[in-house]
Design a protein around this motif. Structure first.
Motif, PDB file in Angstrom:
ATOM      1  N   THR A 123      35.046  62.445  66.099  1.00  0.00           N
ATOM      2  CA  THR A 123      35.846  61.514  65.300  1.00  0.00           C
ATOM      3  C   THR A 123      36.345  60.406  66.217  1.00  0.00           C
ATOM      4  OG1 THR A 123      36.592  63.232  63.776  1.00  0.00           O
ATOM      5  CG2 THR A 123      37.962  61.257  63.951  1.00  0.00           C
ATOM      6  N   ILE A 135      38.720  56.921  66.467  1.00  0.00           N
ATOM      7  CA  ILE A 135      39.683  56.010  65.851  1.00  0.00           C
ATOM      8  C   ILE A 135      39.644  54.737  66.674  1.00  0.00           C
ATOM      9  CG2 ILE A 135      42.092  55.637  65.218  1.00  0.00           C
ATOM     10  CD1 ILE A 135      42.293  58.754  65.041  1.00  0.00           C
ATOM     11  N   LYS A 169      30.463  56.238  56.670  1.00  0.00           N
ATOM     12  CA  LYS A 169      31.688  55.986  55.902  1.00  0.00           C
ATOM     13  C   LYS A 169      32.849  55.826  56.888  1.00  0.00           C
ATOM     14  CE  LYS A 169      34.762  58.239  52.610  1.00  0.00           C
ATOM     15  NZ  LYS A 169      34.822  58.744  51.239  1.00  0.00           N
ATOM     16  N   ARG A 170      33.692  54.884  56.643  1.00  0.00           N
ATOM     17  CA  ARG A 170      34.823  54.673  57.530  1.00  0.00           C
ATOM     18  C   ARG A 170      36.122  54.669  56.752  1.00  0.00           C
ATOM     19  NH1 ARG A 170      31.833  49.151  58.500  1.00  0.00           N
ATOM     20  NH2 ARG A 170      30.204  50.745  58.204  1.00  0.00           N
ATOM     21  N   GLU A 171      37.180  55.180  57.408  1.00  0.00           N
ATOM     22  CA  GLU A 171      38.515  55.108  56.801  1.00  0.00           C
ATOM     23  C   GLU A 171      39.261  53.951  57.458  1.00  0.00           C
ATOM     24  OE1 GLU A 171      40.998  58.526  57.419  1.00  0.00           O
ATOM     25  OE2 GLU A 171      42.720  57.582  56.444  1.00  0.00           O
ATOM     26  N   TYR A 211      42.941  51.909  57.983  1.00  0.00           N
ATOM     27  CA  TYR A 211      44.398  52.005  57.867  1.00  0.00           C
ATOM     28  C   TYR A 211      45.028  50.856  58.627  1.00  0.00           C
ATOM     29  CZ  TYR A 211      49.168  53.615  58.495  1.00  0.00           C
ATOM     30  OH  TYR A 211      50.536  53.699  58.508  1.00  0.00           O
ATOM     31  N   TYR A 254      43.359  50.071  62.068  1.00  0.00           N
ATOM     32  CA  TYR A 254      42.644  51.224  62.598  1.00  0.00           C
ATOM     33  C   TYR A 254      41.450  51.548  61.714  1.00  0.00           C
ATOM     34  CZ  TYR A 254      46.788  52.086  65.475  1.00  0.00           C
ATOM     35  OH  TYR A 254      47.806  51.979  66.380  1.00  0.00           O
ATOM     36  N   ASN A 301      33.786  59.479  61.407  1.00  0.00           N
ATOM     37  CA  ASN A 301      33.264  60.759  61.902  1.00  0.00           C
ATOM     38  C   ASN A 301      31.791  60.581  62.185  1.00  0.00           C
ATOM     39  OD1 ASN A 301      35.743  62.059  61.579  1.00  0.00           O
ATOM     40  ND2 ASN A 301      35.333  62.475  59.425  1.00  0.00           N
ATOM     41  N   GLY A 347      38.970  64.819  61.728  1.00  0.00           N
ATOM     42  CA  GLY A 347      38.232  63.833  60.939  1.00  0.00           C
ATOM     43  C   GLY A 347      38.743  63.690  59.516  1.00  0.00           C
ATOM     44  N   GLN A 348      39.623  64.583  59.087  1.00  0.00           N
ATOM     45  CA  GLN A 348      40.168  64.502  57.726  1.00  0.00           C
ATOM     46  C   GLN A 348      41.645  64.178  57.712  1.00  0.00           C
ATOM     47  OE1 GLN A 348      38.960  67.992  55.411  1.00  0.00           O
ATOM     48  NE2 GLN A 348      37.037  67.994  56.591  1.00  0.00           N
ATOM     49  N   LEU A 349      42.228  63.951  58.889  1.00  0.00           N
ATOM     50  CA  LEU A 349      43.645  63.588  58.918  1.00  0.00           C
ATOM     51  C   LEU A 349      43.821  62.137  58.484  1.00  0.00           C
ATOM     52  CD1 LEU A 349      44.717  65.182  62.302  1.00  0.00           C
ATOM     53  CD2 LEU A 349      45.512  65.874  60.043  1.00  0.00           C
ATOM     54  N   PRO A 350      44.899  61.855  57.773  1.00  0.00           N
ATOM     55  CA  PRO A 350      45.175  60.453  57.415  1.00  0.00           C
ATOM     56  C   PRO A 350      45.503  59.668  58.679  1.00  0.00           C
ATOM     57  CG  PRO A 350      47.067  61.843  56.876  1.00  0.00           C
ATOM     58  CD  PRO A 350      45.984  62.774  57.338  1.00  0.00           C
ATOM     59  N   LEU A 351      45.011  58.447  58.765  1.00  0.00           N
ATOM     60  CA  LEU A 351      45.176  57.693  59.990  1.00  0.00           C
ATOM     61  C   LEU A 351      46.627  57.352  60.322  1.00  0.00           C
ATOM     62  CD1 LEU A 351      42.195  55.184  60.240  1.00  0.00           C
ATOM     63  CD2 LEU A 351      42.619  57.244  61.556  1.00  0.00           C
ATOM     64  N   ALA A 373      44.156  61.238  52.593  1.00  0.00           N
ATOM     65  CA  ALA A 373      42.828  60.654  52.432  1.00  0.00           C
ATOM     66  C   ALA A 373      42.090  60.788  53.737  1.00  0.00           C
ATOM     67  CB  ALA A 373      42.947  59.182  52.065  1.00  0.00           C
ATOM     68  N   GLY A 374      40.880  61.235  53.701  1.00  0.00           N
ATOM     69  CA  GLY A 374      40.150  61.322  54.968  1.00  0.00           C
ATOM     70  C   GLY A 374      38.678  61.110  54.726  1.00  0.00           C
ATOM     71  N   ALA A 375      37.964  60.743  55.745  1.00  0.00           N
ATOM     72  CA  ALA A 375      36.518  60.581  55.626  1.00  0.00           C
ATOM     73  C   ALA A 375      35.899  61.948  55.363  1.00  0.00           C
ATOM     74  CB  ALA A 375      35.955  59.989  56.915  1.00  0.00           C
ATOM     75  N   ALA A 376      35.138  62.062  54.314  1.00  0.00           N
ATOM     76  CA  ALA A 376      34.537  63.346  53.936  1.00  0.00           C
ATOM     77  C   ALA A 376      33.499  63.782  54.974  1.00  0.00           C
ATOM     78  CB  ALA A 376      33.878  63.231  52.586  1.00  0.00           C
TER      79      ALA A 376
END
Lengths: 286, 286, 286, 286
Positions: free
Chosen positions: C18, C20, C45-47, C49, C58, C62, D94-98, D283-286
């Motif tokens: 992962t 960031i 796929k990107r998150e 924030y 940010y 993954n 990888g699933q934690l919120p940023l 919310a996190g990247a699946a």
């Protein structure tokens, strides 16, 4: 000059404790011991050891549970060697005797390797010799606050420098560290110190210049020509006045030193370079 | 056992540099030096100094600008003293000879005072003796990763412990620190090491047990009975193979040691307690 | 002034990792983003924030095993706010807005509490205001050597100060630490920096003076009016350009920024006080 | 459960001093403040600031020379959320919120980066979830001695770990550091603590598990379900109950909390997992 000095230490021993003391006056040619006594209560068997090179006098005692006290007294006639600081030079590293190496290298509290960038930046350009080490002492005196409680038995020279505070132990460590960082052999000295108020064991340092060990005191708190050496070493780790192994509580501690020759002290501190060690010839690669 | 060993170091000297080397085999009764040579190029005047107590052999050389190389060779017949580890005990502090004190106290890289809570928590309850020091080595081997680059010349034992990584120097510092924290005198040993791959100067430690200094290697990388001592000291600060004062670049470094008596190595590492020092009587307060 | 900038990073991912990232230009009124693109290979796929207070952008991704690269490009029109440094004053602590508190307190690498004795001794007597912070930058530039390799990701401001060496990250930490030690809120800034050679992500700091955050660069290596902010935070811990969780090897890293408006750079660095943040009213107890 | 709580602080102000206090009960849904009063003597103007994200309530006061006291009282109805610890899992990074990132990264006293090798070695193999964090607390409780005076306001988590001693602040820092080193977001919590003897401000920590912040107290000194939060932050640097800027002497400090609903305390400490924060969707990247 003649001094009457000594110390009285008392403890409450909670479980069998081995003490290693270093508090007797070192037997130097400059410090003639006219009389001396060491009284332990209870009167226990003691082991005595004098380091062959540095003449530190260690006493080992195994003390059982209960009260314990130590009373040391001595009368000492001190004849210091004086010289004009301006005449005392540094010795290039390539000409230092190899047995001086321990006093060029970093040690437990004298983290001279970590302080080298600072020392080089601050003092490298100064004229070499006794005057440079004296400038180091002035810098320490002007920039480090004398502050009981600012340090403890684990504080290193670079930590004291960062904190800008310490006690005599730390002033001596910083001075020793700066010297080593500049290629000047330096060592930590524990002593009885005339003029120190309040009276206590004192820590100063010596720098090796022109074949002789010269005394320096960055605290400016005692008479430089009134220091009676107890021990010398790389740093405080080697010559603590008391190293206990066991469970005990210190009860009381009194250190004393007075002039006993009827002469008064000069009104001003000396500006001479002072040494209490005999000179040594130094062999070095030409 | 007979070994042919040596080292070849080469440098590019950028400005006049003083080197202090400690890389010749220590003259111990257990390590008979059958032949020895030290060649410097250029062939410069050297100062030789052997510490009277620990027998460390130092060479001081002042090297001018230009290329410089050192080539050391020796043939050594090593006869180690072996014993059953189970028979080797610790000595209570109150019975240790006072001259062993330097190896009980903390030093520049062996921050045993800072590691005492950890060492006490981890090892205080173990059965005392050689087995306890061996347990310390096992703990270090299991918990500290051998990782070149994890440390440098200023890394202390407690820093290596926190980082859980280091090289032989750090393994030896941690082992020495743990021992001192438990009241077992311990000292740092630099040596040529048979069985070490890749070949290099090696660092191990010795612990004082039952009147004798016994070898320990927490890295488990060399033959414990194939260690030829160069120096012993409080820690790495005292016996660096090379301490340079000046501006220079190391060019190449090769260390070598092979069996030269035609005998093969045993298939397994020895489990004996090994010492290369003569025993000493110890005087202590009863 | 218009700039074309961006970065290209490539990695070899050894196990699911992962990342960031914080490397996109911050959306400030002073830095209008004319165009922007972020390309990942593979296209994962990107998150996204954005911190509501500081506007740090940010991206969380993954990444599975295998090669991975990120390519970011942007065209930015930067309009800095300029002022005469002599007119910019400090704000007494009692009048600072309480939400500025995080930038007055020590943080992971900005050990301002440990540097307070030094900062007070060195800078307390200087005339307050922008000029004092500029004096701090000059001191750092004159006393700290820019030395890649002198620090790593765990080095704190006081360690860099002792070592007298570091890289831009450390220069910014020391500057931030000195300011906080004097009661001047200060924060760490990561940015693209025009004029920086070799090209790299750059670290500078901002100090809060007279209701505005003003930029300072103690390295003197880039154009103060050519800094395009990526992130701001307490220190480097908060806004690393890449924070990876997993097992991976960086392969390549290229950062670039050029003027794209056809105008040349002035021959000399600006002496103006520069800010890229809008001013803020501050509420304080009168 | 209903509590009556508060604190009374008195100072002698030697020169104008700005205080920033964080000692009022945080306004959480779980902690309904039935009544509250804050009395300052003299009655000075105060600035109030509540951090939008974490709901920390700061009060800024500028106090002139002379005596100064603060008296805070509140009646609070606390309804904790309880769950079976065995059902609470960790969330992969990888699933934690940023926005949780600040609580994964190291901070001033939570040197999680330096403790990662130790934490990984000690806890990585344990079954993940609430039970793992509880095991961390047990480890700390068993290995770190609660020792007033063992630390000060500059002590970091790794220093406390090495020393194997500290106070609640240090226990919370170590717990937070271990969690972050394992990829579990964790944050420092200051609170009023029912059951704490002697009464004092208490420090505990929260770990983010399964979308919720759960309370942990490695000291085992207070009722986990009797903790009324004052502040949360990266570490103690952010939420000191008092941050003074000026010259003053603390005179007296009294903290109090009692049950006020007439119900007795259960004979044993709870074994439930306890949370005082509302859950959050992540919310996190699946």
């Amino acid at each position: 000059m003649r001094y009457t000095l000594g110390c009285s230490l008392s403890y409450n021993i909670l479980s069998d404790t081995t003490f290693i003391f270093n508090l007797e006056v070192a037997k130097l040619r400059s410090a003639e011991i006219l009389s001396e006594s060491l009284i332990l209560k209870p009167d226990l068997k003691r082991e005595v050891y004098i380091t062959p090179d540095l003449q530190n006098r260690y006493i080992g005692v195994n003390v059982p549970t209960g009260p314990f006290s130590l009373d040391y007294n001595a009368e000492v006639d001190l004849t210091v060697h004086r010289a004009d600081p301006a005449t005392i030079n540094e010795t290039p590293i390539g000409q230092l005797p190899l047995d001086i190496l321990p006093f060029l290298l970093p040690s437990r509290f004298v983290s001279s390797d970590r302080l080298t960038p600072f020392a080089q930046a601050e003092f490298a350009a100064l004229p070499k010799g006794h005057q440079r080490v004296n400038a180091i002492c002035n810098w320490i005196h002007d920039h480090i606050a004398y502050q009981p409680g600012a340090s403890d038995g684990e504080t290193t020279a670079h930590e004291s420098l960062l904190k800008r505070a310490g006690v005599c132990r730390d002033f001596a460590h910083i001075g020793t560290a700066f010297c080593r960082a500049l290629g000047i052999p330096a060592r930590f000295v524990s002593c009885y110190a005339h003029g120190l108020v309040p009276s206590d064991f004192h820590a100063v340092f010596e720098a090796y210049l022109d074949g002789r060990w010269w005394l320096f005191d960055a605290t400016r708190q005692a008479d430089l020509d009134g220091l009676i050496r107890i021990g010398v070493g790389r740093d405080a780790a080697e010559i603590a006045f008391s190293t206990p192994y066991g469970n005990m509580q210190p009860v009381n501690q009194q250190i004393r030193i007075v002039r006993s020759d009827g002469l008064g002290s000069p009104p001003q501190r000396t500006v001479d370079a002072i040494s209490t060690e005999i000179p040594r010839p130094h062999a070095g690669a030409a």
